[in-house]
Design an enzyme around this catalytic site. Structure first.
Site, PDB file in Angstrom:
ATOM      1  N   ASN A 144       0.539  -1.519   0.449  1.00  0.00           N
ATOM      2  CA  ASN A 144      -0.061  -0.410   0.058  1.00  0.00           C
ATOM      3  C   ASN A 144       1.145   1.387  -0.137  1.00  0.00           C
ATOM      4  O   ASN A 144       2.089   1.322   1.059  1.00  0.00           O
ATOM      5  CB  ASN A 144      -0.676   0.094   1.479  1.00  0.00           C
ATOM      6  N   TYR A 244     -13.295   1.677   3.014  1.00  0.00           N
ATOM      7  CA  TYR A 244     -12.551   2.460   3.298  1.00  0.00           C
ATOM      8  C   TYR A 244     -13.588   3.866   2.754  1.00  0.00           C
ATOM      9  O   TYR A 244     -13.905   4.894   2.773  1.00  0.00           O
ATOM     10  CB  TYR A 244     -12.178   2.531   1.834  1.00  0.00           C
TER      11      TYR A 244
END
Length: 437
Positions: A144, A244
């Protein structure tokens, strides 16, 4: 077939190993190399990995090394699962933004930018070493922020595909609710990494019946509960957003919550300490149940599917990946990296056509893509140049300006007062990782 995992000392790795063992007919691995500079962790994880292979009767050989060049030599695919700075850096990403009233999170907002600045140069260095040693290898990025990192890899000309476990998590969840096999569920999964919506849930393939309205009608409470969003909001959207999206749709509420409890990084650090102690037990020969709480569910299945398709050994022809837009979303540049269903084979990933996006979703995607452009420029160029009108700033001032612009562009920040303060905090907490600082 040889595969290499850079970041192989991660506590995630036994999840990956378990998938490799169970799905060996799909991805027949002869040699698996775990590469990591942390020798103590690597010994523990490597020992458990060998015991998992042995218990499940996998004939492959597991090798551990800190030598990237030797580890990736001859590998068909190299999986990247790095965390530059470890959980300590993540803990900072999740805490100092809260001091300005902004989300503290490791992949979005100011914390996500900090992670990108630390990570992109390291990943590109590793990728260059892969290219020199083994130019035919595919790079599968699970590191990420996946969208930004994958874009950096593709822009540098690497054979790379980004991977995230959000989509496969939804696929498995919806399959359970519908009482069908996961392979029967096709998602109209559209957006950017960690900024996606399920616009449709189709049975049997991309052209199958869309059963999303049925899912929302019959299981809306459960779906909304998993997302930690009100059922009424999910019904009004008419789609299933990634969890998210809560950082965007309920920003202030989440900031208040985060200020009342330990960071996720602190929780994970404690969990990792316990997991590593378990991994050191010579009697343990399977992934422990505690690992499910660590995150990364179904990562191994997604990784096996992607690697096997890229290497021509099987796998699903259509998978959710991160790759170049190339006209798929007409409001984004071709070299934006999007997360959608794609047809995957030995030549790479080709996005499938997606439904037309409501401006409610397209607008946010376009905004975050603009931020990612600026974030990548800050990570790639840092203090070397900012391209300011009237001249090119260099050094520390140029690096600071690049960070400031990226933060100002982010929809979770967007105010110059916040961007100024967050810029100073980001640099102060990451100085050792920023060459220009």
């Amino acid at each position: 077939m040889k595969l290499a995992v850079v970041g192989g000392g991660s506590t995630y790795t036994p999840e990956l190993i378990d998938g490799f063992a169970r799905l060996r007919d799909t991805l027949p691995i002869e040699e698996l190399v775990l590469v990591d500079p942390a020798a103590d962790r690597l010994d523990l994880v490597g020992g458990l990995a060998r015991r998992i292979f042995a218990k499940q009767g996998h004939p492959g050989r597991i090798v551990t090394t800190s030598d990237i060049d030797a580890g990736v030599a001859g590998a068909g695919a190299v999986l990247l699962q790095l965390r530059v700075g470890g959980q300590a850096a993540r803990n900072q990403d999740e805490t100092w933004p809260l001091e300005c009233g902004c989300i503290g999170q490791e992949t979005t907002g100011a914390g996500g930018l900090a992670k990108a600045l630390r990570t992109v140069p390291v990943v590109l260095d590793i990728a260059e070493r892969v290219r020199r040693t083994n130019p035919d290898a595919w790079i599968i990025d699970f590191t990420n922020p996946v969208g930004i990192v994958t874009r950096a890899l593709l822009r540098a000309g690497h054979k790379a595909v980004g991977l995230c476990n959000v989509a496969i998590g939804f696929q498995r969840k919806f399959a359970r609710l519908l009482d069908v096999t996961p392979g029967e569920v096709h998602l109209d999964h559209v957006g950017l990494n960690h900024l996606t919506w399920e616009l449709g849930v189709r049975l049997g393939g991309p052209d199958g019946e869309n059963v999303l309205p049925k899912l929302l009608a019959e299981h809306g409470d459960a779906i909304a509960g998993d997302l930690r969003m009100p059922r009424a909001i999910v019904d009004r959207l008419g789609v299933v957003p990634s969890y998210y999206l809560r950082y965007f749709y309920a920003h202030d509420e989440v900031v208040r919550e985060l200020g009342t409890k330990p960071s996720r990084a602190a929780e994970v650090a404690a969990m990792e300490k316990e997991l590593l102690a378990m991994y050191g037990d010579p009697a343990l020969d399977e992934k422990p149940a505690l690992l499910a709480k660590r995150g990364g569910a179904f990562y191994s299945e997604a990784a096996v599917d992607l690697a096997s398709s890229l290497l021509g050994s099987g796998g699903s022809a259509v998978q959710v990946v991160n790759t170049y837009n190339n006209g798929t979303l007409p409001f984004l540049p071709d070299d934006a990296v999007i997360e959608v269903q794609a047809r995957v084979d030995g030549t790479g990933a080709t996005p499938l056509a997606v439904p037309e996006l409501d401006p409610l979703f397209a607008g946010l995607i376009a905004n975050v893509t603009a931020y990612e452009d600026l974030a990548l420029e800050a990570a790639l160029r840092g203090g070397r140049a900012t391209g300011r009108a009237g001249g090119r700033d260099t050094g520390r001032a140029g690096g600071r300006e690049a960070v400031f612009k990226a933060l100002l562009a982010h929809p979770l920040i967007g105010q110059f007062e916040y961007a100024e303060a967050l810029t100073d905090k980001l640099i102060a907490h990451n100085r050792e990782h920023l060459a220009w600082a």
